[in-house]
Design a protein around this motif. Structure first.
Motif, mmCIF file in Angstrom:
data_model
loop_
_atom_site.group_PDB
_atom_site.id
_atom_site.type_symbol
_atom_site.label_atom_id
_atom_site.label_comp_id
_atom_site.label_asym_id
_atom_site.label_seq_id
_atom_site.Cartn_x
_atom_site.Cartn_y
_atom_site.Cartn_z
ATOM 1 N N TRP A 39 -9.700 2.261 -5.440
ATOM 2 C CA TRP A 39 -9.734 3.579 -4.817
ATOM 3 C C TRP A 39 -10.331 4.572 -5.807
ATOM 4 O O TRP A 39 -10.101 4.489 -7.005
ATOM 5 N N GLU A 40 -11.081 5.533 -5.285
ATOM 6 C CA GLU A 40 -11.707 6.518 -6.152
ATOM 7 C C GLU A 40 -11.769 7.862 -5.447
ATOM 8 O O GLU A 40 -11.706 7.934 -4.208
ATOM 9 N N ASN A 41 -11.901 8.915 -6.253
ATOM 10 C CA ASN A 41 -12.021 10.271 -5.724
ATOM 11 C C ASN A 41 -13.505 10.572 -5.517
ATOM 12 O O ASN A 41 -14.277 10.592 -6.479
ATOM 13 N N GLN B 17 0.827 -1.204 0.000
ATOM 14 C CA GLN B 17 0.000 0.000 0.000
ATOM 15 C C GLN B 17 0.857 1.249 0.000
ATOM 16 O O GLN B 17 0.510 2.249 -0.628
ATOM 17 N N HIS C 21 1.293 11.028 -9.038
ATOM 18 C CA HIS C 21 0.308 11.417 -10.055
ATOM 19 C C HIS C 21 -0.467 12.657 -9.612
ATOM 20 O O HIS C 21 -0.731 13.559 -10.427
ATOM 21 N N ARG C 22 -0.831 12.709 -8.347
ATOM 22 C CA ARG C 22 -1.554 13.888 -7.847
ATOM 23 C C ARG C 22 -0.713 15.149 -7.981
ATOM 24 O O ARG C 22 -1.203 16.202 -8.425
ATOM 25 N N ARG D 188 -9.822 11.130 -1.687
ATOM 26 C CA ARG D 188 -9.544 9.828 -2.291
ATOM 27 C C ARG D 188 -9.653 8.761 -1.209
ATOM 28 O O ARG D 188 -8.941 8.801 -0.194
ATOM 29 N N LEU E 117 -6.408 16.141 -7.448
ATOM 30 C CA LEU E 117 -7.338 15.022 -7.598
ATOM 31 C C LEU E 117 -8.395 15.372 -8.643
ATOM 32 O O LEU E 117 -8.944 16.475 -8.627
ATOM 33 N N LEU F 297 1.967 1.865 -3.543
ATOM 34 C CA LEU F 297 0.853 2.313 -4.371
ATOM 35 C C LEU F 297 0.446 3.742 -4.021
ATOM 36 O O LEU F 297 0.164 4.552 -4.911
ATOM 37 N N LYS F 298 0.451 4.048 -2.730
ATOM 38 C CA LYS F 298 0.111 5.405 -2.330
ATOM 39 C C LYS F 298 1.168 6.393 -2.811
ATOM 40 O O LYS F 298 0.859 7.531 -3.156
ATOM 41 N N GLU G 262 0.394 7.037 -6.434
ATOM 42 C CA GLU G 262 -0.765 7.917 -6.550
ATOM 43 C C GLU G 262 -0.410 9.355 -6.176
ATOM 44 O O GLU G 262 -0.903 10.309 -6.794
ATOM 45 N N GLU G 263 0.455 9.506 -5.170
ATOM 46 C CA GLU G 263 0.847 10.855 -4.767
ATOM 47 C C GLU G 263 1.661 11.531 -5.859
ATOM 48 O O GLU G 263 1.499 12.742 -6.110
#
Length: 516
Positions: free
Chosen positions: A229-231, A147, A157-158, A221, A196, A150-151, A154-155
């Motif tokens: 996971w979704e926004n 996790q 990308h954000r 998110r 996001l 993956l987080k 995602e960070e």
């Protein structure tokens, strides 16, 4: 492909445990081999553990930890000493409650081999799992925490979206309009908030009884260890300005101003527009790049009429084309007069017939002169007509004095400097095919028996001599004389005459050599 499910049996087990004041205890992992199992088919939650005859291995849980508040990770390490077995299903259970089944996994066949240790982990997820089971140890203390990785992705990308769109960018929709008081409608749309991407898929009717007031878009998110996971987008109403915040579960919320509602019920648009359409509509969407008006046109580049604009590869090509690079020479750009008077840097087109003080060559004209100047040091390069650019003449002006022209020939990327002789009877030239021809004259020769005359070429051949010879100017003796050469090098050769008798005086002789 694999399937996972929490059987209905676990719900009954969980209720019983809670009713007697006990926590659920999934303390054993069971491995089974079910003939004909199709792992692509969903698991029937009405089924529990398979028949014991299908079990191939069972082992106590080695480690259990929480993955957030709603998921628990159970792991076993199967020692290498355990005999080989093949399985296609895994189950969790409380071995103290024989009929309990906390989780079922159907998967492709896998074999645990002899001598090989294996680690298996199952993640069981349900609301409040960690609290209900009394698990406080985080799984990251004993497991690789995917996790976290993956987080991290995602960070990244954000942050990339934040760089592109800024904190707030309404791309489409989110129009706010007043309906029958006190209702206000928000249309579906797309917005970037805090990096996001929030999508409002349906219209939202918001009740606003207190005015003035404000509408805000709240994006967070969220998800679980086993879910996508979704926004999540929420429309919030507040009389005071809302900003980004972290909720009680530690989730980061990003907030954007949407619209204001005045005391009379009218709507004020607070949206900050963004996205590609808004970007392209800007007067200067790419400040880091030159504007079209800052770039010179081809005509401006050729004429040199402007000095406050920038060149592009296309305009540079147009500029040098007029000097013979990539095209034909422009007649109006031809240079006339003495090259000794040319002291300004630049490219010049020229005709040999219109210019003087050219390199000392009678065999070809010149079509391009390159000038380079640094203080009192000036360099001129003259390029011959119909010859590659790796053959050219060069000279320098040092403290007001022009030096002699030198010829530069590139031989396998090695510059070889050649001196041009000034004798009309002894000299050299470069032929159109690239070969070098040299010749010379000898005077007042006394030839008798075997005579040898040594010749030094006016310049060395860069690579090799291909052919050479010589002969006497006259022979009045009536005797047979043989003329040949030997000991030929790149720097010179011996001229040899072989006369059958006596010594005779000759006016002279001619020699030649050809090579490259």
């Amino acid at each position: 492909m694999s399937q996972t499910a929490i059987p209905l049996e676990f719900e009954r087990y969980l209720q019983n445990q809670i009713s007697v004041g006990d926590a659920p205890d999934m303390n054993e992992m069971i491995f089974a081999h079910i003939p004909g199992l199709d792992p692509s088919q969903s698991i029937n939650r009405g089924n529990g553990l398979p028949d014991i005859s299908l079990w191939v291995h069972q082992q106590d849980i080695d480690q259990v930890g929480k993955l957030g508040e709603n998921a628990l990770a159970y792991s076993v390490v199967i020692p290498g000493t355990v005999a080989e077995f093949t399985f296609n299903a895994i189950y969790l259970r409380d071995k103290n409650v024989p009929s309990s089944c906390g989780m079922a996994v159907h998967k492709a066949e896998e074999t645990k081999e002899n001598g090989m240790a294996s680690t298996k982990s199952l993640v069981q997820a349900y609301d409040g799992a960690a609290k209900i089971a009394g698990i406080t140890v985080d799984a990251s203390t004993w497991q690789i925490d995917y996790q976290a990785r993956l987080k991290g992705i995602e960070e990244d990308h954000r942050l990339a979206c934040l760089d592109n769109y800024g904190h707030t960018a309404f791309v489409d929709g989110f129009d706010v309009s007043q309906q029958a008081d006190p209702k206000y409608k928000v249309t579906p749309g797309v917005v970037y908030v805090g990096g996001l991407r929030g999508v409002l898929t349906c219209e939202v009717l918001q009740i606003i009884t207190t005015k003035p007031n404000g509408l805000y878009v709240d994006v967070v998110r969220q998800g679980t260890a086993l879910s996508m996971w979704e926004n999540k987008v929420t429309i919030a109403v507040s009389e005071t300005e809302l900003t980004d915040y972290v909720d009680g579960n530690g989730d980061q919320h990003y907030v954007a101003k949407l619209a204001g509602v005045n005391a009379d019920g009218s709507v004020v648009d607070w949206r900050i527009k963004g996205g590609l359409a808004e970007h392209e509509a800007g007067s200067d969407p790419h400040e880091q790049y030159l504007k079209k008006t800052q770039k010179a046109s081809e005509q401006e580049a050729v004429s040199g009429a402007v000095d406050n604009k920038f060149s592009t590869p296309k305009t540079v090509k147009a500029f040098v084309k007029q000097f013979g690079f990539g095209g034909y020479l422009n007649d109006v750009s031809r240079l006339q007069g003495s090259l000794n008077d040319m002291t300004d840097s630049g490219l010049y087109a020229l005709q040999s017939s219109e210019c003087s003080d050219l390199p000392p060559s009678e065999h070809y004209g010149f079509n391009l002169l390159v000038m380079a100047r640094a203080s009192t040091y000036i360099t001129q390069l003259a390029f011959p007509i119909s010859y590659p650019l790796d053959v050219f003449y060069i000279r320098n002006m040092i403290v007001g004095e022009w030096q002699e022209w030198d010829l530069i020939i590139s031989e396998k990327h090695l510059l070889t400097r050649l001196y041009q002789g000034d004798s009309s009877e002894t000299g050299w030239r470069i032929e159109p095919d690239g070969h070098i021809e040299m010749w010379g004259k000898l005077s007042n020769l006394n030839v008798g028996g075997d005579s040898t005359f040594q010749v030094t070429f006016p310049t060395a051949f860069p690579s090799k001599v291909l052919e050479a010879g010589w002969g006497l100017i006259s022979n009045n003796t009536g005797k047979n004389i043989t003329c040949y050469v030997n000991d030929v090098t790149n720097n010179g050769m011996n001229l040899v005459s072989d006369k059958d008798q006596g010594e005779t005086h000759y006016a002279g002789g001619f020699w030649f050599a050809r090579g490259y």
